[in-house]
Design a protein around this motif. Structure first.
Motif, PDB file in Angstrom:
ATOM      1  N   MET A 193       0.828  -1.205   0.000  1.00 31.31           N
ATOM      2  CA  MET A 193       0.000   0.000   0.000  1.00 31.31           C
ATOM      3  C   MET A 193       0.857   1.246   0.000  1.00 31.31           C
ATOM      4  SD  MET A 193      -3.115  -0.778   2.597  1.00 31.31           S
ATOM      5  CE  MET A 193      -4.156  -2.228   2.400  1.00 31.31           C
ATOM      6  N   LEU A 194       0.329   2.244  -0.731  1.00 33.65           N
ATOM      7  CA  LEU A 194       0.960   3.558  -0.715  1.00 33.65           C
ATOM      8  C   LEU A 194      -0.106   4.532  -0.237  1.00 33.65           C
ATOM      9  CD1 LEU A 194       3.600   5.071  -1.535  1.00 33.65           C
ATOM     10  CD2 LEU A 194       2.472   5.557  -3.699  1.00 33.65           C
ATOM     11  N   VAL A 195       0.087   5.053   0.979  1.00 33.84           N
ATOM     12  CA  VAL A 195      -0.935   5.891   1.592  1.00 33.84           C
ATOM     13  C   VAL A 195      -0.474   7.349   1.527  1.00 33.84           C
ATOM     14  CG1 VAL A 195      -2.243   6.359   3.699  1.00 33.84           C
ATOM     15  CG2 VAL A 195      -1.547   4.009   3.142  1.00 33.84           C
ATOM     16  N   ILE A 196      -1.228   8.149   0.792  1.00 23.86           N
ATOM     17  CA  ILE A 196      -0.854   9.548   0.633  1.00 23.86           C
ATOM     18  C   ILE A 196      -1.702  10.397   1.551  1.00 23.86           C
ATOM     19  CG2 ILE A 196      -1.030  11.479  -0.994  1.00 23.86           C
ATOM     20  CD1 ILE A 196      -0.138   9.359  -3.112  1.00 23.86           C
ATOM     21  N   THR A 197      -1.045  11.218   2.350  1.00 24.70           N
ATOM     22  CA  THR A 197      -1.825  12.050   3.258  1.00 24.70           C
ATOM     23  C   THR A 197      -1.081  13.327   3.608  1.00 24.70           C
ATOM     24  OG1 THR A 197      -3.009  12.125   5.360  1.00 24.70           O
ATOM     25  CG2 THR A 197      -0.971  10.857   5.314  1.00 24.70           C
ATOM     26  N   HIS A 198      -1.877  14.280   3.970  1.00 23.99           N
ATOM     27  CA  HIS A 198      -1.320  15.567   4.363  1.00 23.99           C
ATOM     28  C   HIS A 198      -1.105  15.586   5.875  1.00 23.99           C
ATOM     29  CE1 HIS A 198      -0.617  19.866   3.776  1.00 23.99           C
ATOM     30  NE2 HIS A 198      -1.330  20.081   4.871  1.00 23.99           N
ATOM     31  N   TYR A 199      -1.976  14.848   6.557  1.00 19.64           N
ATOM     32  CA  TYR A 199      -1.946  14.877   8.023  1.00 19.64           C
ATOM     33  C   TYR A 199      -1.491  13.542   8.598  1.00 19.64           C
ATOM     34  CZ  TYR A 199      -4.768  18.982   7.219  1.00 19.64           C
ATOM     35  OH  TYR A 199      -5.212  20.184   6.776  1.00 19.64           O
ATOM     36  N   GLN A 200      -0.933  13.639   9.749  1.00 22.44           N
ATOM     37  CA  GLN A 200      -0.447  12.445  10.432  1.00 22.44           C
ATOM     38  C   GLN A 200      -1.594  11.605  10.972  1.00 22.44           C
ATOM     39  OE1 GLN A 200      -0.466  11.996  13.980  1.00 22.44           O
ATOM     40  NE2 GLN A 200       0.656  10.052  13.845  1.00 22.44           N
TER      41      GLN A 200
ATOM     42  N   TYR B  65      -4.176   5.410  12.584  1.00 22.67           N
ATOM     43  CA  TYR B  65      -5.079   4.267  12.350  1.00 22.67           C
ATOM     44  C   TYR B  65      -4.502   3.277  11.356  1.00 22.67           C
ATOM     45  CZ  TYR B  65      -8.289   7.312  14.793  1.00 22.67           C
ATOM     46  OH  TYR B  65      -8.875   8.105  15.731  1.00 22.67           O
ATOM     47  N   ILE B  66      -3.894   3.801  10.310  1.00 18.65           N
ATOM     48  CA  ILE B  66      -3.212   2.912   9.363  1.00 18.65           C
ATOM     49  C   ILE B  66      -1.718   3.107   9.607  1.00 18.65           C
ATOM     50  CG2 ILE B  66      -2.870   2.312   6.936  1.00 18.65           C
ATOM     51  CD1 ILE B  66      -5.495   3.768   6.322  1.00 18.65           C
ATOM     52  N   VAL B  67      -1.165   2.222  10.396  1.00 19.72           N
ATOM     53  CA  VAL B  67       0.220   2.440  10.825  1.00 19.72           C
ATOM     54  C   VAL B  67       1.178   1.979   9.718  1.00 19.72           C
ATOM     55  CG1 VAL B  67       1.936   1.928  12.582  1.00 19.72           C
ATOM     56  CG2 VAL B  67      -0.485   2.123  13.216  1.00 19.72           C
ATOM     57  N   PRO B  68       1.991   2.878   9.214  1.00 20.02           N
ATOM     58  CA  PRO B  68       2.850   2.551   8.084  1.00 20.02           C
ATOM     59  C   PRO B  68       4.152   1.881   8.520  1.00 20.02           C
ATOM     60  CG  PRO B  68       3.077   4.871   8.625  1.00 20.02           C
ATOM     61  CD  PRO B  68       2.107   4.293   9.613  1.00 20.02           C
ATOM     62  N   ASP B  69       4.747   1.131   7.592  1.00 14.10           N
ATOM     63  CA  ASP B  69       6.063   0.560   7.840  1.00 14.10           C
ATOM     64  C   ASP B  69       7.141   1.596   7.526  1.00 14.10           C
ATOM     65  OD1 ASP B  69       5.134  -2.185   8.401  1.00 14.10           O
ATOM     66  OD2 ASP B  69       4.451  -2.069   6.307  1.00 14.10           O
ATOM     67  N   VAL B  70       6.866   2.389   6.486  1.00 17.59           N
ATOM     68  CA  VAL B  70       7.838   3.401   6.069  1.00 17.59           C
ATOM     69  C   VAL B  70       7.096   4.712   5.824  1.00 17.59           C
ATOM     70  CG1 VAL B  70       9.658   3.981   4.385  1.00 17.59           C
ATOM     71  CG2 VAL B  70       9.130   1.571   4.873  1.00 17.59           C
ATOM     72  N   VAL B  71       7.711   5.795   6.201  1.00 24.36           N
ATOM     73  CA  VAL B  71       7.141   7.117   5.924  1.00 24.36           C
ATOM     74  C   VAL B  71       8.127   7.897   5.058  1.00 24.36           C
ATOM     75  CG1 VAL B  71       6.389   9.312   6.922  1.00 24.36           C
ATOM     76  CG2 VAL B  71       5.846   7.159   8.094  1.00 24.36           C
ATOM     77  N   HIS B  72       7.587   8.465   3.935  1.00 24.03           N
ATOM     78  CA  HIS B  72       8.427   9.307   3.083  1.00 24.03           C
ATOM     79  C   HIS B  72       7.899  10.732   3.159  1.00 24.03           C
ATOM     80  CE1 HIS B  72       9.877   5.597   1.141  1.00 24.03           C
ATOM     81  NE2 HIS B  72       8.598   5.230   1.105  1.00 24.03           N
ATOM     82  N   VAL B  73       8.821  11.665   3.115  1.00 29.04           N
ATOM     83  CA  VAL B  73       8.409  13.064   3.070  1.00 29.04           C
ATOM     84  C   VAL B  73       8.685  13.580   1.664  1.00 29.04           C
ATOM     85  CG1 VAL B  73       8.665  15.357   4.060  1.00 29.04           C
ATOM     86  CG2 VAL B  73       9.003  13.318   5.496  1.00 29.04           C
ATOM     87  N   LEU B  74       7.615  14.022   1.009  1.00 32.90           N
ATOM     88  CA  LEU B  74       7.739  14.518  -0.366  1.00 32.90           C
ATOM     89  C   LEU B  74       7.631  16.039  -0.339  1.00 32.90           C
ATOM     90  CD1 LEU B  74       7.858  13.379  -3.374  1.00 32.90           C
ATOM     91  CD2 LEU B  74       5.407  13.855  -3.423  1.00 32.90           C
ATOM     92  N   VAL B  75       8.652  16.701  -0.809  1.00 31.21           N
ATOM     93  CA  VAL B  75       8.629  18.155  -0.871  1.00 31.21           C
ATOM     94  C   VAL B  75       9.105  18.566  -2.260  1.00 31.21           C
ATOM     95  CG1 VAL B  75       9.572  20.310   0.080  1.00 31.21           C
ATOM     96  CG2 VAL B  75       9.067  18.393   1.616  1.00 31.21           C
TER      97      VAL B  75
ATOM     98  N   SER C  72      13.137   9.738   4.478  1.00 28.32           N
ATOM     99  CA  SER C  72      12.341   8.536   4.714  1.00 28.32           C
ATOM    100  C   SER C  72      12.682   8.026   6.096  1.00 28.32           C
ATOM    101  CB  SER C  72      12.661   7.463   3.666  1.00 28.32           C
ATOM    102  OG  SER C  72      12.340   7.943   2.375  1.00 28.32           O
ATOM    103  N   GLY C  73      11.719   7.367   6.696  1.00 24.28           N
ATOM    104  CA  GLY C  73      11.985   6.840   8.022  1.00 24.28           C
ATOM    105  C   GLY C  73      10.850   5.949   8.459  1.00 24.28           C
ATOM    106  N   ASP C  74      10.805   5.589   9.719  1.00 26.78           N
ATOM    107  CA  ASP C  74       9.704   4.756  10.193  1.00 26.78           C
ATOM    108  C   ASP C  74       8.562   5.652  10.679  1.00 26.78           C
ATOM    109  OD1 ASP C  74      10.490   5.757  12.599  1.00 26.78           O
ATOM    110  OD2 ASP C  74      11.323   3.850  13.350  1.00 26.78           O
ATOM    111  N   LYS C  75       7.588   5.064  11.342  1.00 26.85           N
ATOM    112  CA  LYS C  75       6.383   5.827  11.689  1.00 26.85           C
ATOM    113  C   LYS C  75       6.683   7.007  12.605  1.00 26.85           C
ATOM    114  CE  LYS C  75       5.286   2.620  15.395  1.00 26.85           C
ATOM    115  NZ  LYS C  75       4.451   1.551  15.871  1.00 26.85           N
ATOM    116  N   ALA C  76       7.796   6.965  13.283  1.00 24.81           N
ATOM    117  CA  ALA C  76       8.153   8.070  14.166  1.00 24.81           C
ATOM    118  C   ALA C  76       8.322   9.367  13.373  1.00 24.81           C
ATOM    119  CB  ALA C  76       9.450   7.747  14.914  1.00 24.81           C
TER     120      ALA C  76
END
Lengths: 438, 484, 253
Positions: free
Chosen positions: C202-209, C214-224, C231-235
Motif C-alpha cells: 500500500m501507498l498511503v498519501i496524506t497531508h496529516y499524520q 489508524y493505518i500504521v505505516p512501515d515506512v514514511v516518506h516526506v515529499l517536498v 524517509s523513516g519509520d512511523k516516528a
C-alpha cells in the motif's frame, strides 16, 4: 407618398439618400433593398418570426419619416430618470444636439453628419454586423437608414458616466416608418456604459421603428448596454442589435420592455475572440394587446468563450410574450460555456407565452444548457403572504415585483438600478390601476 | 407467418379484378416504378379493399400532389425522386431467401452474436427459409388463438380491413388525417401493411404484443401503417422493431402509427429501431420518415412512447400525444444514437387540450462520429388545459469533436394555470469519468458503453425487461468505433 | 522481488506544463505499507496518478516497475487489471450506473483478462454484502449510481469497498482521510487495515499524520517539491506533526 411595406416603390438608385454617399454605402443600400424585395415583410411562416406577426403593419399606411420633425413640447415621460448621465435625445432616430463635456477620446455624433464629413471612419463597421439575408427587417434598415447615433470610444478610454440615449418617436400627423441606425465602437481596453430609453410622444400616430444597432467591443473592452423600451400604446418597435465581442472583452446587456404595442428585440452577439464573454439579461411585462418578442442568438465562434442569458417575463390578460434564444457553438469552439434561462409568469386568462430556447452545438468539450418554465404565481407563496394578513392583490403585486426585481439586479447598483426599478414600479402601478378598473 | 400467407392468398383472390381501367397487370408481383393514381388503385385492388378505402387513398394521393416535402428539419440528404421507387412488391417467396445462416452476411451474424440473439431468432431475422420458421408459425398461432379467445384483435391491418371494416373505417386517419403531412399523406395513399390491434373494454392484455410480433413481423414494407385502439379501461403494451439489424432493400420508409385510448385505457408503445444506418461514409442507409401520434380521447387515459433509435441514415420522427381527455397522461422517453454520418431529427409533441392533463418528456441524444442530432419538441397548452403540467428534460451527449447535438423545443402556453418546465443540457463523457472506469480495469470501449447506458438509464428502464437488456447491448454496438 | 519499484521518476503536466515530480525513488515490498506525506503542491497526488496512468501527465524520466513488469508501458485499464487500485481523493459521479453494476463490470473485466469465467451472481452478492456490512455501507447505496449524491464520507467508504471487492495487489490511497470526521476515518481505516496482508502493498498519501494513527505505516516518506527529502519509520510522521514541513523548505532545492 404613402408606401405599403410589402412593395417599396423605389428604384434601387432612389435609396441613396445622401448627395455624396460613398460607393460602399450605396452598395449596402442596394443589397438591403434586394434582400427585402426578395423576402418582403416577414410572415409567421418564416421560422424566426413564427410567433410574431407583422400582418397588422399592412393595414396602416406609413409615410417614410422625412427627418424634419423636432422635439415637441414633451415632458420626457417614460424615459429613465438619469440626471447624472451624459444625455442625448433623438427624435425619430435623429440626434438633437450631442452632449458636451465628454472625456477626451469619446466621440458622440450623428450618423448623417459623419457620413457626410468623415465616411471613412464608418467604413469598417457599418453594415458588417449581420448577414442581411437572415434578416429582412435589417436589410430594409440598410436600404433606408437616414440617421442615428455614432459612439466611438478610443482604445484604453473609459467613459466616466453612462451615456443616456433617449429615443423619442414623434408622429403628430401621420403614421411613419423610421429606420434609425446606431453604431457603437469600443477600442481595445475601452470601457463604457450605454443606456437607452425608447419612448413615444403623447398622441403619436402608430409608428414603426425599425432600428439597427451595430456594436463592436474591442479586445479587453467592456460594454454595458442597458435599455428600456417604453413606447406608446400604438408603437411598433423592432430593434436588431448586432454585437461583435473581441478577445477577453465583455458585453453585458440588460433589456427591460414595458411599453409598446409590438416590440421585438433581436440580439445577435458574436463571441469572436478567446475569453470573450456576454451576459444578456432582461425582463418584460406585457398586458392588453401588447406583444413582446425577445429573440437572441449567441454565436460562440471561437474556443474559450462564455455566455449567459436570463430573461423573465410577466404576462397579463391579453398580452403575449415570446422568447427565442439560441446558443450556437461552432466546430472547434471548445470549452464554450453557454447558459440560458427563460421564466415566464402568466397572470391571467388570454395571456400567451411562446418559448423557443435553442441549442446548436458542434463541439464536445462544452457546458451548455437551457431551462425554461412557464406557470402562474406560486400558490404556496401567495398563501404564505396572505396568511400574514396581506391582501391578495398586494400579495400578487409583491410577488410579481419580486419576480422581476430578481433579474433587474443585473443592473449595476446605484442610480442606474434605481432608475430601472422605478420603471418597474411605475409599470406595476399602471397595471394595478387597470386591473382595479376592470 | 400465418398473416403473411393469408395476405398472399387474398392477393391471389384479387387477381383478375379490373375495375378502374388501369393498365397495370394485377397478376404482377411488382407494380411498375413510380407513383400515380393507377398505382394507388393497383395496391388497393391487390388487397381487395372496399371502395371507401380506395377513395381515401386517392384523396390522400391527390392531396400529396399539392404538398411539398418539408425542409424545416435539420437534415441534409439528396433530393428523393418519388417517381424512381417501387410502391408495391409482393412479399418475397421462400426460394429467394438464404438457405441457412452460412449464406448470411457474416458481419450481420457478428452483430447478432454481440446482441445475444438466440440462433433461431437469428434465422428469422436474416430471413432464412428453414424448418425453424415453421416451428415459430405454430408458436405464433398459439398466441394468436389465446389473444382471440380474450377478444383482442391483433392482425395485419389488411386483414382487419376485411374482417373488421367498421373498426378500421372509424379509426383509420382519425389521429393522423390523410392530409397531415407530406410523408403521412404519402403513406395514406400507398401503405401496404402493418398491424391492427383492438383491445376490448376492461381487458389488460396479459402479454407484450412483442412476443408475437417479433416472430411474426416480416416484410411489412416501407409504408407501414399501424392502428391500435385501447377501449375503455384496457391496457396493452406493444413493441415494434427489434434490436437486431434487419434486412431491408427499400431506402425510403414512411410509416404511420395511430393510437387511440378511451377512458381509463393505456397504451405503452415501445420501439427499437435499428435499420441499416449506411456505411461509415454515409453511403446507403434507410431514410426513415415516421409519423406516430396517439390520441388520449378518454379521461384518465394514458399513452407512453418509448423509443430507442440507433439505426437509419436519416430519422425524422416525432411520436406525439394529443391529450384530449381530462386527466390524461402522455409520456415520451427517447434514446437516439447517431454515429458516423447518421442524422436524426426527432422528438415529440405534447398537445394539452383537456383539464389536468400531464406530460413528461425525457430525451437522451448521443451523437458520435460526424453525426448530427436534433431534439425537436413541442409542448402546447391550449386555453382549456386547466392545471395541465409538462416536464421536459433533454440531455445531449457528444462523443468526439466532429459531431453536433442540437435542441429545439417549442413551448406554447395559453392557459395561466398550466405549468411547463423544460431543461436541457449538453455535455460529453468527462475525462474523469472515463479514467475512473479505466482505473477499475474496465476497457475503454466498455467504459463508454457503461457510461452511455447510465446516461440513458431513465429511458431504457421503461422498456419491457427483456428488451431493456438487449437495448443496453445495442447502445454498445451502435457506438463501436466512436472512441479513438 | 519488490512489488513496486519507482526509480528516479520525473513527471510533468502534459503540453509542456511544469515539472511536478523531480526524481522520486521508492520501493514497496509485498506486505509493506508506505506513507507519503508532504505539504500541499508537493506532488503527492501526482505520484499516485502517474502510477495509475491518469491522462494529463507525462513521464519525462525514470521508471516504475510493478511485479517485475514495466508499469508505464501499460494503459490505465491494464494497470488496474494487473492489480493496481487507486482510491481517489475526489471520486467522480457516474449518473445512471448503479454502484453494484459498476463493481460487477469491473470484476468481470479483470476476470475476462485473466481468462476466468464471469463471477456468479450469487457469489458477487454475498461478497458485496459482507464487505458493505464491514464498512458500514448501507445496501441502498449499492443500488444508487456511482458516487451520485454520496456524502464525502460515503464516497470514501465506497472507494474502500471497491478496493475490497477488486482485491488489488497494490493499493494507492490518495488523501483518503480528507473530508472525513473521526468516526468515518476509523471505519475507513479499519477497512483498509483488514486488507493488509503479506502479498499486498500500500501507498498511503496524506497531508496529516492523523490517518497514520489508524493505518500504521512501515515506512514514511516526506515529499517536498517533487522529491523525497526524507524517509523513516512511523516516528517520522509524529516528528512532522510536531515540527511541520518548514524544516524541509530548503532541502528540496
Amino acid at each position: 407618398m404613402t408606401e405599403t411595406l410589402d412593395l417599396i416603390p423605389l428604384a434601387p438608385d432612389e435609396v441613396t439618400l445622401g448627395v455624396n454617399e460613398p460607393a460602399w454605402l450605396a452598395d449596402l443600400r442596394r443589397a438591403g433593398l434586394s434582400v427585402y424585395r426578395g423576402q418582403g415583410l416577414p410572415t409567421v411562416r418564416v421560422e424566426a418570426w413564427k410567433y410574431t406577426s407583422l400582418a397588422g403593419l399592412r393595414k396602416i399606411d406609413h409615410v417614410r419619416d422625412d427627418g424634419t420633425l423636432g422635439l415637441s413640447d414633451w415632458g420626457g415621460r417614460g424615459a429613465l430618470d438619469l440626471p447624472d448621465a451624459h444625455t442625448v435625445t433623438l427624435v425619430n432616430g435623429r440626434p438633437v444636439g450631442v452632449p458636451d463635456a465628454l472625456p477626451v477620446g469619446v466621440r458622440v455624433a450623428s450618423l448623417a453628419h459623419l457620413l457626410e464629413t468623415e465616411p471613412d471612419l464608418l467604413t469598417p463597421y457599418l453594415g458588417r454586423g449581420a448577414d442581411l439575408s437572415d434578416t429582412p427587417m435589417g436589410a430594409l434598415n440598410a436600404a433606408l437608414m437616414a440617421d442615428g447615433l455614432v459612439v466611438l470610444v478610443a482604445p484604453g478610454v473609459a467613459l466616466d458616466r453612462p451615456l443616456h440615449m433617449i429615443s423619442v418617436t414623434e408622429a403628430p400627423d401621420h403614421a411613419r416608418h423610421i429606420h434609425p441606425r446606431h453604431l457603437v465602437v469600443l477600442g481595445a481596453g475601452a470601457d463604457a456604459t450605454l443606456v437607452e430609453s425608447r419612448v413615444t410622444a403623447p398622441g403619436a400616430a402608430p409608428t414603426l421603428t425599425n432600428m439597427v444597432t451595430d456594436m463592436v467591443v474591442g479586445e479587453r473592452a467592456r460594454l454595458r448596454h442597458l435599455s428600456l423600451a417604453n413606447g406608446g400604446a400604438e408603437a411598433v418597435d423592432l430593434g436588431l442589435t448586432t454585437v461583435t465581442v473581441g478577445a477577453e472583452a465583455a458585453y453585458d446587456a440588460f433589456t427591460l420592455t414595458l411599453g409598446g404595442r409590438l416590440v421585438r428585440h433581436e440580439g445577435c452577439v458574436r463571441l469572436a475572440g478567446a475569453g470573450a464573454e456576454t451576459r444578456l439579461r432582461g425582463a418584460y411585462g406585457v398586458r392588453e394587446a401588447q406583444h413582446v418578442d425577445t429573440t437572441l442568438r449567441v454565436d460562440h465562434a471561437v474556443a474559450d468563450t462564455t455566455s449567459d442569458q436570463v430573461f423573465k417575463g410577466v404576462v397579463d390578460a391579453g398580452g403575449r410574450g415570446v422568447f427565442q434564444g439560441k446558443t450556437l457553438v461552432r466546430r472547434d469552439a471548445q470549452r464554450s460555456d453557454g447558459g440560458q434561462l427563460h421564466k415566464a409568469l402568466v397572470l391571467s386568462r388570454d395571456a400567451e407565452v411562446y418559448t423557443k430556447p435553442e441549442l446548436e452545438i458542434y463541439a464536445d468539450d462544452v457546458k451548455c444548457g437551457h431551462g425554461a418554465t412557464v406557470g402562474e404565481l406560486d400558490a404556496d407563496q401567495l398563501f404564505y403572504l396572505m396568511a400574514r394578513g396581506i391582501t391578495e392583490a398586494d400579495a400578487r403585486a409583491l410577488l410579481v415585483e419580486a419576480f422581476l426585481d430578481d433579474v433587474v439586479e443585473a443592473v449595476p447598483e446605484g442610480a442606474l438600478r434605481d432608475a430601472f426599478l422605478d420603471a418597474v414600479r411605475a409599470w406595476q402601478a399602471r397595471r394595478h390601476a387597470v386591473t382595479w378598473q376592470a | 407467418m400465418v398473416a403473411t400467407q393469408e395476405t398472399v392468398e387474398r392477393i391471389a383472390e384479387a387477381t383478375g379484378r379490373y375495375k378502374y381501367g388501369f393498365i397495370t397487370d394485377i397478376d404482377s408481383d411488382k407494380a411498375p416504378k413510380g407513383l400515380n393514381e393507377d398505382i394507388v388503385r393497383f395496391i388497393s385492388a391487390k388487397k381487395d379493399e372496399p371502395d371507401w378505402l380506395l377513395e381515401w387513398r386517392l384523396k390522400a394521393y391527390r392531396h400529396w400532389l399539392t404538398m411539398r416535402e418539408p425542409s424545416w428539419a435539420k437534415l441534409g440528404y439528396p433530393p428523393i425522386d418519388y417517381q424512381d421507387a417501387y410502391y408495391y412488391a409482393a412479399p418475397k417467396s421462400p426460394e429467394d431467401a438464404p438457405k441457412s445462416l452460412d449464406e448470411v452476411d457474416p458481419e450481420l451474424l457478428r452483430t447478432y452474436e454481440k446482441l445475444g440473439i438466440p440462433l433461431r431468432e437469428q434465422e428469422m431475422l436474416a430471413g432464412v427459409a428453414v424448418d425453424a420458421v415453421f416451428d415459430s408459425v405454430s408458436v405464433a398461432t398459439t398466441y394468436k388463438k389465446k389473444l382471440e379467445d380474450m377478444g383482442v384483435i391483433f392482425c395485419p391491418i389488411s386483414e382487419a380491413v376485411q374482417r373488421y371494416p367498421e373498426l378500421v373505417q372509424r379509426y383509420l386517419g382519425s389521429v393522423v388525417p390523410y392530409s397531415d403531412n407530406f410523408f403521412a399523406t404519402l403513406n395514406s395513399a400507398v401503405f401496404t401493411d402493418g398491424s391492427f390491434v383492438y383491445v376490448p373494454k376492461g381487458l389488460r392484455c396479459p402479454m407484450e404484443l412483442s412476443t408475437y410480433f417479433r416472430i411474426n413481423e416480416r416484410n411489412t414494407g416501407q409504408f407501414e401503417r399501424t392502428l391500435i385502439i385501447a377501449d375503455e379501461g384496457s391496457y396493452v403494451s406493444y413493441l415494434e422493431g427489434c434490436t437486431a439489424p434487419q434486412r431491408d432493400e427499400n431506402q425510403l420508409h414512411a410509416a404511420v402509427v395511430e393510437l387511440v385510448t378511451m377512458d381509463d385505457a393505456e397504451i405503452k408503445y415501445s420501439t427499437v429501431q435499428n435499420w441499416y444506418p449506411g456505411d461509415e461514409n454515409g453511403k446507403g442507409g434507410i431514410y426513415n420518415f415516421v409519423t406516430k401520434r396517439g390520441a388520449c380521447r378518454g379521461r384518465d387515459s394514458k399513452i407512453m412512447w418509448t423509443q430507442v433509435e440507433t439505426g437509419s441514415a436519416i430519422t425524422w420522427k416525432y411520436p406525439s400525444c394529443i391529450l384530449q381527455g381530462d386527466n390524461s397522461v402522455g409520456e415520451f422517453y427517447s434514446v437516439a444514437i447517431t454515429n458516423n454520418a447518421q442524422q436524426a431529427d426527432t422528438g415529440t409533441k405534447m398537445i394539452h387540450i383537456g383539464k389536468n392533463t400531464r406530460s413528461r418528456v425525457i430525451s437522451k441524444g448521443i451523437a458520435a462520429g460526424r453525426a448530427d442530432q436534433t431534439y425537436r419538441g413541442l409542448v402546447r397548452m391550449m386555453p382549456k388545459a386547466e392545471g395541465a403540467r409538462n416536464y421536459t428534460q433533454c440531455d445531449s451527449l457528444l462523443i468526439g469533436d466532429r459531431c453536433g447535438a442540437h435542441t429545439v423545443p417549442y413551448i406554447e402556453t395559453r392557459n395561466p394555470t398550466a405549468q411547463v418546465e423544460h431543461e436541457a443540457t449538453t455535455s460529453r463523457i468527462s475525462d474523469d469519468q472515463l479514467f475512473y472506469c479505466l482505473q477499475r480495469g474496465i476497457p475503454q470501449e466498455d467504459a463508454v458503453t457503461l457510461i452511455v447506458n447510465g446516461f440513458c438509464k431513465e429511458v431504457l428502464q421503461t422498456l419491457p425487461m427483456e428488451f431493456a437488456v438487449e437495448a443496453q447491448k445495442l447502445v454498445g454496438v451502435s457506438l463501436e468505433g466512436s472512441v479513438g | 522481488m519488490a512489488l513496486l519499484e519507482i526509480t528516479d521518476l520525473h513527471a510533468a503536466l502534459e503540453d509542456g506544463g511544469k515539472p511536478i515530480l523531480k526524481g522520486v525513488s521508492l520501493t514497496i515490498r509485498p506486505g509493506e505499507v508506505h506513507a507519503v506525506m508532504g505539504p500541499n503542491g508537493a506532488g503527492k497526488s501526482t505520484l499516485s496518478n502517474v502510477i495509475a496512468g491518469r491522462p494529463g501527465f507525462v513521464v519525462t524520466g525514470g521508471s516504475v516497475t510493478y511485479d517485475g513488469q514495466d508499469l508505464l508501458a501499460l494503459d490505465a485499464d491494464a494497470r488496474a487489471r494487473a492489480g493496481v487500485f487507486l482510491a481517489f481523493q475526489y471520486p467522480v459521479e457516474i449518473p445512471g450506473v448503479a454502484t453494484a453494476t459498476f463493481l460487477k463490470t469491473a470484476i468481470n473485466a479483470r476476470r475476462k483478462a485473466a481468462g476466468e469465467p464471469e463471477i456468479e451472481a450469487l457469489e458477487f452478492l454475498k461478497r458485496m454484502k459482507a464487505n458493505a456490512k464491514a464498512l458500514g455501507v448501507v445496501e441502498d447505496m449499492l443500488k444508487r449510481p456511482v458516487n451520485v449524491g454520496f456524502s464525502g464520507g460515503e464516497k470514501k467508504r465506497a472507494e474502500v469497498l471497491q478496493m475490497a471487492m477488486l482485491e488489488p495487489r497494490l493499493c494507492l490511497l490518495d488523501e483518503t482521510d480528507s473530508g472525513l470526521d473521526i468516526d468515518a476515518l476509523r471505519v475507513v481505516a479499519d477497512g483498509v487495515n483488514a486488507l493488509r496482508g503479506p502479498d499486498r502493498g500500500m501507498l498511503v498519501i496524506t497531508h496529516y499524520q492523523r490517518l497514520l494513527d489508524y493505518i500504521v505505516p512501515d515506512v514514511v516518506h516526506v515529499l517536498v517539491d517533487g522529491r523525497i527529502v526524507k524517509s523513516g519509520d512511523k516516528a517520522l510522521a509524529l516528528d512532522l506533526e510536531a515540527h511541520g514541513y518548514a524544516q524541509f523548505a530548503g532541502a528540496a532545492a
